[in-house]
Scaffold this active site. Structure first.
Site, PDB file in Angstrom:
ATOM      1  N   GLY A  35      39.693 -64.950 -24.890  1.00 13.67           N
ATOM      2  CA  GLY A  35      39.114 -63.682 -25.072  1.00 13.67           C
ATOM      3  C   GLY A  35      40.664 -63.107 -25.089  1.00 13.67           C
ATOM      4  O   GLY A  35      40.469 -63.111 -23.708  1.00 13.67           O
TER       5      GLY A  35
ATOM      6  N   PHE B  19      40.405 -55.575 -19.625  1.00 11.93           N
ATOM      7  CA  PHE B  19      40.487 -55.783 -18.593  1.00 11.93           C
ATOM      8  C   PHE B  19      42.223 -56.648 -18.622  1.00 11.93           C
ATOM      9  O   PHE B  19      42.488 -57.386 -17.300  1.00 11.93           O
ATOM     10  CB  PHE B  19      39.220 -56.846 -18.277  1.00 11.93           C
ATOM     11  CG  PHE B  19      39.275 -57.000 -16.955  1.00 11.93           C
ATOM     12  CD1 PHE B  19      39.495 -58.427 -16.824  1.00 11.93           C
ATOM     13  CD2 PHE B  19      38.357 -56.252 -15.699  1.00 11.93           C
ATOM     14  CE1 PHE B  19      39.495 -58.529 -14.999  1.00 11.93           C
ATOM     15  CE2 PHE B  19      38.302 -57.023 -14.635  1.00 11.93           C
ATOM     16  CZ  PHE B  19      38.613 -58.241 -14.225  1.00 11.93           C
TER      17      PHE B  19
ATOM     18  N   ASP C  60      29.658 -49.477 -24.814  1.00 12.88           N
ATOM     19  CA  ASP C  60      30.129 -50.596 -25.312  1.00 12.88           C
ATOM     20  C   ASP C  60      29.614 -51.650 -25.965  1.00 12.88           C
ATOM     21  O   ASP C  60      30.158 -52.924 -25.838  1.00 12.88           O
ATOM     22  CB  ASP C  60      31.737 -50.907 -24.543  1.00 12.88           C
ATOM     23  CG  ASP C  60      33.223 -51.741 -25.904  1.00 12.88           C
ATOM     24  OD1 ASP C  60      33.408 -51.178 -27.077  1.00 12.88           O
ATOM     25  OD2 ASP C  60      33.853 -52.264 -25.404  1.00 12.88           O
TER      26      ASP C  60
END
Ligand code: NAG
Ligand code: NAG
Ligand code: NAG
Ligand code: NAG
Ligand code: NAG
Ligand code: NAG
Ligand code: NAG
Length: 867
Positions: free
Chosen positions: A537, A541, A653
């Site tokens: 993924g 970040f 989120d």
């Protein structure tokens, strides 16, 4: 049940003194309210706005007493305010405070200890006893340092209740232990507040069916005080006595922890008289925990709480009840067990209180013996099947556990021991490259085990990070670091809860989740030097890799060192995840922080994200029931975020790629990089820059930049439609009116064309009633105004209900009464009932149309072979 136990239980019932409280009117004003800031240089207010006066030159402490006034060299960010903790009075020889009080009342006495290093006195050396007039030993061989460390608390508060003093003086003697060299006694704050007679009624003695125990004359220590199914109640919100009530979820046993509910504005707690208000505040009675909507499930489990206590003492267990939903006798009837014994059979709150919303309480006294393993108190509730109630369910609103002084006036227990697990983890941490400053060395361990959640390691970690980045957190800390269970209760991380709870997945008890420090070399090895083929993924970040550490599969997030956003999210994520442990939140295993490198290590989620199982995927799309179960799991995780902690936590989120699935398809909410704590006590919202993902973003938050937990509810509504329709929240390649899933779904609903947008894979699997309920819930989540949207708890309840409808349907149960057209039209206006305020008064959407048609289903399950 055999007749002998039945007879016994009748005797128990007869012996119970019904404490439906009667007496004079008028709010409680303590006639004595003495708050001494020991060693304080001047008077000052605490975080609850109460004024503490310095004991320097006080009439309560004779000038002849030898003592030293000290100030802590470090203000732990977990302290709410400096008063009364930053200053202390130190005694190296026995010393006595003599405090004049009225002769009539019992008094609360709270002793506040902040085991910091004081100039010339190290916190490890303080071992002492404290005794009070009346012959009470309150503490003995007490180490605030050991206690705080074992429970991962920054400060320790011990609460006692002493009987009326005959001579109008409460004296309090501090005696340093003579067993240790250099030992001393210290105290930061002494609170003495008179109290109404909360213990005038005897408690029924468990195990002796016709006996009661007088509590009036003895000394008591508060072990636990919980607002069951509710949130932290601050001292300023208590009824005049400044008690603190904590959330109960940390003490729940097992995976089945029922559902929580709150009275809506329409239901007011109806105290029978003014004195009843002192028993517990409305904040306690207006929230409750019940077993859940499914009678079959409820029959098969006990709603259970487990507490650690000291052996060889008798405890008064006070149950607070207030029925907020039902109005009639024999609707909700249950049995109460304490330490596996039936202490009350066929409890019926309405029968006791005579009507809805009227509080009652029950006291039971139980002696806990002093053998190995005898340091626990189990409290459990189970529906009374024999009574054939209308609903198989039980209820609890509040719970208090008091230790009674022994015949010799003793109340002292041993210092709590940290678990072996924690000791090992600590050894590993200290052995590793993890450095802390000396002042925080006492709180370096992380102890989210078995109930007491600590901000401790977070503080240490963040302190280190900030130091590296050259900024230190200020003192304000806006409550961020307060320990969630910052109480002085005995440790609940006993050995048995460690081994017993981890697999059950109880709140907070995720033992595998001790936060570990990894070296960068370990991380490199785990990810084969960040092999691109292991990337699973990519986020704001940085990249996420899968890897293997010590033979265990993990997911590793590596921050992009260039990104300031990355650094902030890293901090937020550690902060949040170290505080939070829940079956439906992804758990943090550890972290790595070396030079410019920062990594977070999580449990690996075998089945990836929810989205990968809905559309644009090589996986077989999920069937309807697993989809529903995953939604329920995620809703549980979010509900916990919103209400499980002292401060509401807003995820910010919520989306299908942040709902992960483990090997058993259990949903886990992940990615707390944007999360915020907020709204605090007096604020309705947090003002903040708008962040989140397009397609899921709450339009109200977007417009007004004011964040509430209802923004998560909105995003979750989008997730629900995404699950139903199997298409992305935002698909720019579609025509304008279809681009945005939330708009498109709501418009289709209005047009009565919902059927056209349902994922064909599941279309024919969904029970019509289930679909109706599901869509009803999703629709309410997407309402324009946050205040109109349901809470996450309501959403959860409705989804569970939908699942039940689906199961009933699949088991060939009675289909809906009006099911003929259920799959057809969904004109939203027909479901015009609000989820959040209904006539039952509890926010459960009980009066929505789906409920009506399922009453038949319900009663059929309740009395499976009844008629
Ligand atoms: C205690 O301290 C005294 C004086 O500092 C010292 O002589 C003595 O050996 C110490 N005792 C112990 C057990 O450490
Ligand atoms: C109560 O029963 C449970 C499970 O049956 C057991 O683990 C626990 O030790 C028992 N508690 C007491 C105090 O006997
Ligand atoms: C509930 O607890 C009681 C007392 O410990 C025990 O006898 C009973 O078997 C339990 N019931 C269930 C369903 O676990
Ligand atoms: C238990 O308490 C009693 C007094 O209440 C005391 O006499 C007895 O020694 C204690 N037993 C143990 C094993 O500590
Ligand atoms: C005093 O407390 C310490 C720490 O809990 C413990 O190790 C020690 O054995 C205790 N001493 C006595 C005399 O009880
Ligand atoms: C501590 O380190 C040892 C050896 O590295 C390891 O076997 C053990 O699992 C670690 N313990 C914990 C609690 O992390
Ligand atoms: C006190 O309780 C009220 C109502 O339950 C709540 O709105 C308020 O935020 C609480 N205040 C504090 C300081 O907890």
């Amino acid at each position: 049940m055999n007749s002998a136990t039945h007879l016994a239980s009748i005797l128990v019932s007869l012996s119970i003194v019904l404490c439906s409280i009667t007496n004079v009117r008028g709010g409680y004003k303590p006639s004595d309210s003495i708050l001494l800031s020991c060693g304080g240089s001047s008077d000052g207010n605490d975080a609850d706005g109460r004024k503490w006066v310095t004991d320097t030159n006080s009439k309560f402490l004779p000038g002849s007493v030898k003592s030293t006034v000290v100030t802590a060299d470090y203000q732990d960010p977990a302290l709410p305010l400096p008063v009364p903790y930053m200053s202390a009075r130190v005694f190296t020889a026995p010393a006595t405070y003599s405090i004049s009080v009225n002769k009539v009342d019992r008094h609360w006495m709270r002793l506040h200890f902040y085991p910091a290093t004081y100039p010339g006195f190290s916190s490890e050396s303080a071992y002492f006893s404290v005794s009070a007039s009346g012959g009470f030993t309150l503490l003995s061989n007490f180490s605030a340092h050991v206690t705080a460390k074992a429970l991962s608390l920054a400060y320790v508060v011990k609460e006692f209740s002493l009987p009326a003093s005959e001579d109008g003086i409460i004296s309090l003697t501090f005696t340093p232990s003579d067993k240790y060299n250099g030992s001393y006694a210290f105290i930061n704050g002494i609170e003495i507040v008179s109290m109404p007679d909360l213990f005038s009624q005897p408690a029924s003695l468990v195990g002796f069916s016709d006996q009661t125990l007088e509590v009036g004359g003895v000394g008591l220590q508060t072990m636990y005080r919980l607002n069951v199914g509710g949130q932290y109640v601050a001292p300023s919100n208590d009824s005049g006595m400044s008690r603190t009530w904590y959330d109960d979820s940390a003490y729940l046993y097992g995976a089945a922890f029922g559902v929580t509910n709150e009275a809506t504005d329409k239901v007011r707690v109806d105290y029978p008289d003014a004195e009843a208000e002192y028993i517990a505040p409305t904040g306690v009675y207006s929230t409750m925990r019940t077993m859940g909507p499914d009678p079959t499930i409820n029959r098969n489990y006990n709603l259970t709480w487990v507490f650690s206590v000291d052996g060889n003492y008798t405890y008064v267990v006070r149950f607070h009840f207030c029925e907020l939903v039902h109005t009639k006798v024999n609707q909700r009837v249950f049995d109460i067990y304490v330490n596996n014994r039936t202490v009350y059979e066929d409890a019926d709150v309405i029968a006791w209180a005579s009507s809805k919303a009227v509080p009652v309480y029950k006291d039971f006294a139980i002696t806990v013996t002093d053998g190995p393993g005898d340091d626990q108190l189990w409290v459990a509730l189970h529906p009374s099947v024999d009574a054939k109630p209308q609903y198989y369910d039980s209820i609890l609103n509040g719970l208090e556990i008091f230790k009674m002084s022994s015949s010799t006036g003793n109340l002292a227990g041993p210092n709590p021991e940290p678990s072996q697990m924690l000791l090992k983890a600590e050894a590993n941490l200290t052995a590793g490259s993890f450095k802390t400053e000396s002042h925080s060395s006492s709180v370096i361990i992380l102890a989210p085990v078995g109930g007491v959640v600590a901000a401790a390691v977070v503080i240490a970690v963040v302190a280190v990070l900030y130091k590296k980045k050259g900024r230190m957190p200020g003192n304000d800390s806006n409550g961020m670091w307060l320990p969630l269970y910052g109480h002085s209760h005995t440790s609940s991380n006993s050995k048995s809860s460690i081994s017993g709870k981890s697999s059950a997945g109880s709140n907070f008890a995720n033992v595998s989740a001790i936060c570990r420090h990894f070296s960068f070399a370990e991380i490199k090895q785990a990810t084969k030097n960040f092999d691109e083929s292991l990337v699973i993924g990519v986020g704001g970040f940085g990249k996420v890799y899968k890897g293997v550490v010590d033979g265990v599969k993990v997911a590793i997030k590596r921050s992009n060192p260039q990104s300031e956003q990355g650094v902030n999210e890293f901090n937020t994520e550690i902060e949040m995840l170290s505080k939070l442990r829940h079956k439906h939140l992804v758990s943090l295993i550890g972290f790595c922080e070396e030079d410019e490198e920062m990594c977070l290590v999580y449990d690996h989620m075998a089945h990836g994200t929810l989205r990968e199982h809905l559309y644009k995927t090589n996986n077989t799309p999920l069937q309807w029931k697993p989809r529903l179960e995953i939604c329920i799991g995620a809703a549980r995780g979010l509900h916990y975020l919103h209400t499980g902690a002292k401060y509401t936590i807003i995820h910010r989120d919520v989306k299908t790629t942040n709902i992960l699935l483990d090997e058993k398809w259990v949903a886990k909410v992940s990615d707390f990089g944007l999360s915020k704590t907020g709204p605090t006590m007096n604020q309705g919202h947090v003002s903040t820059m708008v962040k989140g993902s397009f397609g899921y973003l709450d339009p109200e938050y977007f417009k007004r930049q004011q964040l509430t937990e209802k923004s998560d509810v909105y995003s979750f509504g989008v997730v629900l439609f995404e699950v139903l329709c199997a298409r992305p929240a935002l698909n720019p390649s579609l025509p304008r009116d279809q681009m945005n899933l939330s708009e498109w779904a709501m418009n289709s609903l209005k047009k009565g064309a919902l059927n056209d947008i349902i994922d064909p894979v599941v279309k024919n699997q969904i029970a019509p009633e289930c679909l109706k309920k599901f869509v009803y819930t999703a629709e309410k989540c997407l309402l324009e105004h946050g205040v109109d949207r349901p809470s996450m708890g309501d959403v959860l309840w409705n989804l569970e209900f939908a699942l039940q409808l689906q199961e009933t349907f699949e088991n060939g149960g009675s289909p809906s009464a009006d099911g003929a057209d259920a799959s057809g039209s969904f004109a939203s206006s027909s479901d015009s009932v609000s989820l959040t305020s209904d006539e039952t008064g509890v926010s459960r959407g009980l009066d929505d149309p789906a409920q009506m048609s399922t009453t038949a289903v319900f009663s059929q399950i309740v009395h499976p072979s009844g008629r």
